[in-house]
Design a protein around this motif. Structure first.
Motif, mmCIF file in Angstrom:
data_model
loop_
_atom_site.group_PDB
_atom_site.id
_atom_site.type_symbol
_atom_site.label_atom_id
_atom_site.label_comp_id
_atom_site.label_asym_id
_atom_site.label_seq_id
_atom_site.Cartn_x
_atom_site.Cartn_y
_atom_site.Cartn_z
ATOM 1 N N TYR A 191 0.858 -1.193 0.000
ATOM 2 C CA TYR A 191 0.000 0.000 0.000
ATOM 3 C C TYR A 191 0.887 1.234 0.000
ATOM 4 C CZ TYR A 191 -3.801 -3.081 1.433
ATOM 5 O OH TYR A 191 -4.722 -4.054 1.495
ATOM 6 N N TRP A 193 0.363 5.472 0.021
ATOM 7 C CA TRP A 193 -0.530 6.639 -0.048
ATOM 8 C C TRP A 193 0.337 7.873 -0.150
ATOM 9 C CZ3 TRP A 193 -1.164 3.593 4.640
ATOM 10 C CH2 TRP A 193 -2.056 2.539 4.464
ATOM 11 N N SER A 213 -3.066 2.472 10.544
ATOM 12 C CA SER A 213 -1.718 3.012 10.405
ATOM 13 C C SER A 213 -1.736 4.499 10.696
ATOM 14 C CB SER A 213 -1.222 2.815 8.965
ATOM 15 O OG SER A 213 -0.738 1.524 8.819
ATOM 16 N N THR A 214 -0.641 4.984 11.247
ATOM 17 C CA THR A 214 -0.493 6.434 11.373
ATOM 18 C C THR A 214 0.545 6.876 10.354
ATOM 19 O OG1 THR A 214 1.133 6.085 13.087
ATOM 20 C CG2 THR A 214 -1.080 6.539 13.802
ATOM 21 N N SER A 219 -2.269 11.893 9.167
ATOM 22 C CA SER A 219 -3.519 11.152 9.097
ATOM 23 C C SER A 219 -3.397 9.805 9.795
ATOM 24 C CB SER A 219 -3.927 10.957 7.646
ATOM 25 O OG SER A 219 -2.973 10.156 7.009
ATOM 26 N N ARG A 221 -5.016 6.070 9.111
ATOM 27 C CA ARG A 221 -5.742 5.384 8.038
ATOM 28 C C ARG A 221 -6.178 4.000 8.481
ATOM 29 N NH1 ARG A 221 -4.872 7.558 2.775
ATOM 30 N NH2 ARG A 221 -3.519 9.387 2.925
ATOM 31 N N TYR A 223 -7.627 0.368 6.920
ATOM 32 C CA TYR A 223 -7.748 -0.374 5.668
ATOM 33 C C TYR A 223 -7.858 -1.864 5.930
ATOM 34 C CZ TYR A 223 -2.769 -0.468 6.699
ATOM 35 O OH TYR A 223 -1.584 -0.594 7.349
ATOM 36 N N PRO A 230 -7.876 1.910 0.775
ATOM 37 C CA PRO A 230 -8.143 2.047 2.201
ATOM 38 C C PRO A 230 -9.601 2.381 2.477
ATOM 39 C CG PRO A 230 -6.895 3.908 1.402
ATOM 40 C CD PRO A 230 -6.943 2.930 0.284
ATOM 41 N N ASN A 232 -11.094 4.328 5.355
ATOM 42 C CA ASN A 232 -11.276 5.746 5.663
ATOM 43 C C ASN A 232 -10.089 6.283 6.454
ATOM 44 O OD1 ASN A 232 -11.905 4.282 7.881
ATOM 45 N ND2 ASN A 232 -14.048 4.856 7.907
ATOM 46 N N LYS A 233 -10.045 7.569 6.553
ATOM 47 C CA LYS A 233 -8.937 8.169 7.293
ATOM 48 C C LYS A 233 -9.416 9.422 8.010
ATOM 49 C CE LYS A 233 -6.966 11.484 4.124
ATOM 50 N NZ LYS A 233 -5.762 12.040 3.587
ATOM 51 N N THR A 235 -7.690 13.053 9.649
ATOM 52 C CA THR A 235 -6.467 13.854 9.745
ATOM 53 C C THR A 235 -6.565 14.783 10.942
ATOM 54 O OG1 THR A 235 -6.399 13.821 7.357
ATOM 55 C CG2 THR A 235 -4.914 15.345 8.461
ATOM 56 N N GLN A 444 -12.420 11.304 6.183
ATOM 57 C CA GLN A 444 -13.001 10.751 4.951
ATOM 58 C C GLN A 444 -13.637 9.426 5.254
ATOM 59 O OE1 GLN A 444 -10.002 10.456 1.991
ATOM 60 N NE2 GLN A 444 -9.825 12.669 1.767
#
Lengths: 445, 529
Positions: A191, A193, A213-214, A219, A221, A223, A230, A232-233, A235, A444
């Motif tokens: 992955y 981003w 994950s940070t 952000s 995230r 997944y 993913p 959603n995330k 921030t 998101q």
């Protein structure tokens, strides 16, 4: 005339032999128990005072590392075994029962960035600054104990690793998040981003394919490792160092942030934090949940460890510090919910009690009953000013005390300023934002 | 099994164990709080039920005295009772001839095992009154005004002309408290749960001393003249003083003014006593009356006219009242004409005290100590954690430590002893106001936001609407009434103004037509501007 005068037969009231227990007669008539409320209050007050008297949380220091301890992991099947990695690439395995190092490994050149134990407990994985992933046997007495089972040389630097809770899969993070299978030399999924690197990765203990994950772009995230994109995330205003799942309510996670706070989120509703935990006076570097999922421990750059309840006011229940403990890089809560381990910059791993005044060792039933009774009383009278004051008071080092004072001042002045701005602006143009939403920049779905 | 399930418990039994009315959780909006309150309420109810059910396990029955037809209980003398009772009980009736150092003040220890006597001419003795074993005896070579047994280590406390001294049970003088050397102390009182004693003197000062640390907590000028009548309410540790003008005042150590002042007699008060539950107050005065008051309502319940006003009053654990009139001891059961029991001594009585957990009344006379049998006086079933007559040395020591740890502080004393476990609305309101002042705005309560539910009558929006309707109806009703009142008021004002006009027109002559013209409406009125 009929007369009966009270006359107690001593045989009914005294014990027969000296080896017998004393006979204790009860009468619950409230008239025989006057001053119920004040006496209960005094008992609660005394229990609270004794609680503070017996609060001796520090148990032992595990020394042996020659450089700062930067990561730790628990054995997933054994209570007494932990692994720790230091900044000089050394990995040590410890026995917590006799507080001794049982194995020393020269794992990496440079930092050991991450450690994780496999789901079956037979193997642990380390990643380091030398761009290698190493698989080790957890058995300290096995033949090839000094050498890794497997070494994977990769192209990029890794900053963290976490093993799947049931399957033979693990994830590493760095420039990308890579999902590995134990049988393969190449990642099964990658992955990426944007251009930012990833700080941490954690598998969900219940919905086991879910990961969190940070990322350095501030952000957090979420997944699914079976899907390409993913979920959603969210921030925040500053970078989060690590995010961990609540083991009991696995839809809740807590992120340790650079802005001295910890944020607890419900993954189904990322528009507001469930709780904001403020008490640290410097960046929070690590966080770990208790196995009950009610509390978590956090280690900070301000040289202290704090224990927070997940729900409630967002203030810490406890703060641990010693004169010699430096920046805390990593903290772990033991699987039996009784101990806390902290690894810090000055090469020591410290073992603390999770409940500062708890008695270790055998507890008689009478003691246990007394503890339960006292706990209930403390709960009942917790809001009385005297009890509250004693229960809340903690001594903190001068640096932390000053920093807390300063933070309080800053917060107050910011609040005043905002109030003034609001007072002199058009009605409704400066809305009040609650603390739980204040630190969220975007989210998101 | 025809009687399956738990045996039913009578409501009256449950009532005795309740600590207040049930909390209504209906209006709590916070679900979490509601759940917690409900569960705590359930626990409380189950505790009440279990306590009531526990009565089955109380083994002892209280004593009684049943008379036959034509026989009066007050005419039965002690010898008859002792003969009719069992041997162990009969031994509890005895008399000590002490004709050298009297008159004697007496006091029982809290568990009723030991007795302390102190003669005016300095004789002080403590002994186990059941086995008649002497613990200590001495002559303090000074006039003894009063003796009290403290519960810690069976200390005794004697009061002399000038000072109070503490003694252990081994004749060792512990402490001598000189507080106000110029005054003659007249009486002391020991409060068991506070480890404190109260003393009063002839100049009207009430002093509150903490025995466990030896400090004077407070000295209050009662401004009530010479004081020598004092008792305390065992329910809430408030001190009652009897005054020369017939009034009774109640004092707490943290207030310089009496918390209650009530006029009980038209003449000077002679004696006071409050029962164990803190419900009844017995007073006697120079007017030869003995009155029973309800202390919660401060209202008189009953009044007796006696030959002389009793100089000593004392309540037993089961609410028998002992009163001494010169050389006669009378014991009253319920408010009725005749006493329950009477006993006559040769010389006047100095002091009386019921023995806790026994059917015994100790009487300190001028030349003797008499132990009387009073069936039904003592509590039959003791609570060993509270006070245990059969305790061992080790148990006593443990209990002493516990009791000292739970010493009730003087600032906790108030008329309502349960106030600490109640919700503090006053501070909450003050805190809220402080916060508002500090923050500069009033915190808004969250407005209702309907949850998204798809169907049914119980859609949260509809529920709220219905609630608002009901709420609106009451408000409308209120407004209607207000409007009606306003209209009536207006009408009245109009009528009065018409009357005035009528009065004016009286002078001209035709009043009625003018008035009618004003009141009657014509069809053309609507064109008027």
């Amino acid at each position: 005339m009929k007369v009966k005068v009270l006359s107690r037969n001593p045989d009914d009231y005294l014990r027969e032999t000296k080896r017998d227990i004393h006979k204790v007669f009860r009468n619950y008539n409230p008239v025989l128990h006057p001053f119920e409320a004040p006496r209960e209050y005094l008992r609660a007050l005394n229990a609270t005072k004794l609680d503070r008297v017996f609060a001796k949380p520090f148990i032992a220091s595990l020394d042996g590392h020659r450089d700062g301890v930067c990561c730790m992991c628990r054995h997933r099947k054994k209570l007494s075994s932990i692994f720790s990695g230091s900044c000089d690439g050394e990995i040590r395995q410890w026995n917590l029962t006799n507080r001794q190092c049982i194995r020393t490994l020269q794992g990496h050149t440079g930092f050991v960035r991450g450690l994780t134990c496999s789901a079956d407990g037979n193997m642990f994985i380390s990643v380091g600054d030398d761009k290698t992933i190493k698989h080790w046997n957890t058995d300290a007495l096995s033949e090839g104990r000094d050498f890794p089972i497997n070494t994977l040389v990769t192209k990029s630097l890794y900053t963290g690793v976490d093993h799947h809770w049931t399957e033979a899969t693990y994830a590493t993070c760095g420039q990308t998040v890579d999902i590995w299978n134990l049988e393969r030399a190449e990642p099964i999924r990658v992955y990426k981003w944007g251009m930012d690197s990833v700080n941490s990765v954690r598998f969900n203990p219940v919905e086991t394919n879910l990961c969190i994950s940070t990322v350095v772009d501030r952000s957090i995230r979420l997944y699914d490792i079976r899907a390409a994109v993913p979920l959603n995330k969210v921030t925040l205003k500053l970078k989060s160092n690590v995010a961990v799942w609540n083991p009991m309510e696995a839809y809740v996670f807590t992120a340790a942030n650079e802005d001295h706070n910890l944020y607890t989120f419900d993954m189904r509703k990322l528009d507001a934090a469930v709780n904001v935990h403020t008490d640290h006076t410097d960046a929070v570097l690590d966080v770990d949940y208790s196995p009950t999922g009610r509390e978590f421990v956090s280690g900070s750059y301000d040289r202290s460890i704090r224990i927070f309840p997940v729900l409630s006011s967002g203030k810490s229940r406890e703060v641990y510090h010693t004169k010699r403990m430096q920046r805390v890089f990593t903290v772990r809560w033991s699987a039996d919910n009784r101990y806390i381990l902290s690894g810090s910059d000055e090469t020591n791993i410290r073992m603390w009690k999770a409940r500062a005044s708890e008695k270790l060792g055998m507890v008689t039933p009478r003691e246990k009953a007394a503890t339960v009774y006292n706990d209930k009383l403390k709960e009942k009278f917790a809001y009385h000013p005297q009890v509250k004051r004693i229960a809340r008071h903690r001594h903190v080092p001068k640096s932390i005390y000053q920093a807390m004072k300063e933070k309080r001042l800053i917060k107050e002045s910011q609040r005043k300023k905002e109030q003034n701005v609001r007072m002199h602006s058009k009605h409704g143009s400066v809305p009040r934002v609650v603390e739980k939403k204040k630190h969220i920049v975007t989210f998101q779905e | 099994d025809p009687f399956h399930g738990e045996a039913p418990i009578a409501m009256e039994k449950m009532e005795a164990y309740k600590r207040g009315s049930e909390y209504d959780t209906k209006n709590i909006r916070n679900k979490n709080l509601k759940r917690r309150m409900k569960s705590s309420e359930e626990k409380y109810n189950s505790a009440v039920k279990r306590a009531a059910r526990y009565e089955l396990l109380l083994t002892e029955e209280p004593g009684f005295l049943e008379t036959e037809e034509g026989e009066e209980s007050w005419s039965i003398d002690q010898r008859t009772i002792a003969d009719a009772a069992d041997i162990a009980s009969a031994n509890k009736h005895f008399e000590l001839k002490l004709n050298q150092f009297g008159p004697y003040r007496i006091d029982y220890t809290r568990n009723g095992r030991h007795l302390l006597i102190g003669g005016r001419r300095g004789h002080v003795a403590a002994f186990d009154w059941i086995t008649k074993q002497l613990t200590c005896e001495m002559n303090v070579m000074e006039a003894v005004q009063d003796v009290k047994s403290l519960c810690i280590g069976a200390f005794s406390c004697n009061l002399y002309r000038f000072n109070i001294e503490l003694y252990t049970n081994r004749d060792v003088k512990m402490q001598c408290i000189l507080s106000n050397i110029n005054s003659v102390k007249l009486q002391i009182l020991f409060q068991k749960y506070n480890f404190a004693w109260n003393s009063i003197n002839q100049h009207g000062f009430l002093q509150y001393t903490d025995v466990s640390i030896g400090n004077i907590v407070s000295t209050i000028n009662t401004k009530g003249g010479r004081l020598n009548i004092m008792c305390h309410n065992p329910h809430n540790a408030v001190v009652l003083l009897g005054h020369h003008n017939g009034s009774v005042t109640m004092w707490t150590p943290n207030q310089k003014e009496p918390v209650v002042k009530m006029l009980c007699h038209n003449t000077a008060i002679r004696a006071l006593a409050v029962d164990q539950c803190g419900n009844y107050l017995a007073t006697s005065g120079q007017d030869r009356k003995m009155k029973i008051y309800d202390v919660r309502m401060f209202k008189p319940l009953h009044s007796y006219q006696l030959h002389t006003g009793p100089s000593n009053l004392c309540f037993s654990q089961r609410n028998l009242l002992a009163a001494t009139c010169q050389n006669v001891v009378q014991i009253y059961k319920d408010p009725c004409e005749h006493p329950y029991l009477t006993h006559r001594l040769r010389l006047p009585v100095e002091d009386v005290a019921f023995c806790p957990y026994e059917d015994v009344l100790g009487v300190g006379g001028s030349d003797s100590f008499v132990s009387l049998l009073v069936p039904g006086a003592g509590e039959a079933n003791y609570d060993a954690f509270e006070s245990n007559p059969n305790r061992s040395k080790k148990q006593r020591r443990e209990w002493e430590v516990k009791a000292l740890l739970e010493k009730i502080q003087p600032d906790m004393i108030s008329l309502d002893p349960m106030v600490l476990s109640k919700v503090d609305h006053v501070s909450m309101e003050r805190l809220r106001k402080d916060k508002e002042e500090r923050m500069g705005f009033v915190e808004e309560t969250a407005k209702f936001e309907p949850k998204h539910k798809n169907k049914g009558r119980s859609k949260s929006g509809n529920v709220e609407k219905r609630k608002q309707k009901v709420h609106g109806a009451t408000i409308r009703e209120q407004i209607k009434e207000e409007m009606k009142a306003k209209r009536e008021k207006l009408l009245k004002a109009e009528e009065s103004s018409l009357d005035q006009i009528a009065v004016v027109d009286n002078q001209t002559g035709d009043t009625t037509e003018f008035k009618n013209a004003l009141t009657r409406k014509s069809a053309l009125d609507r064109f008027k501007k």
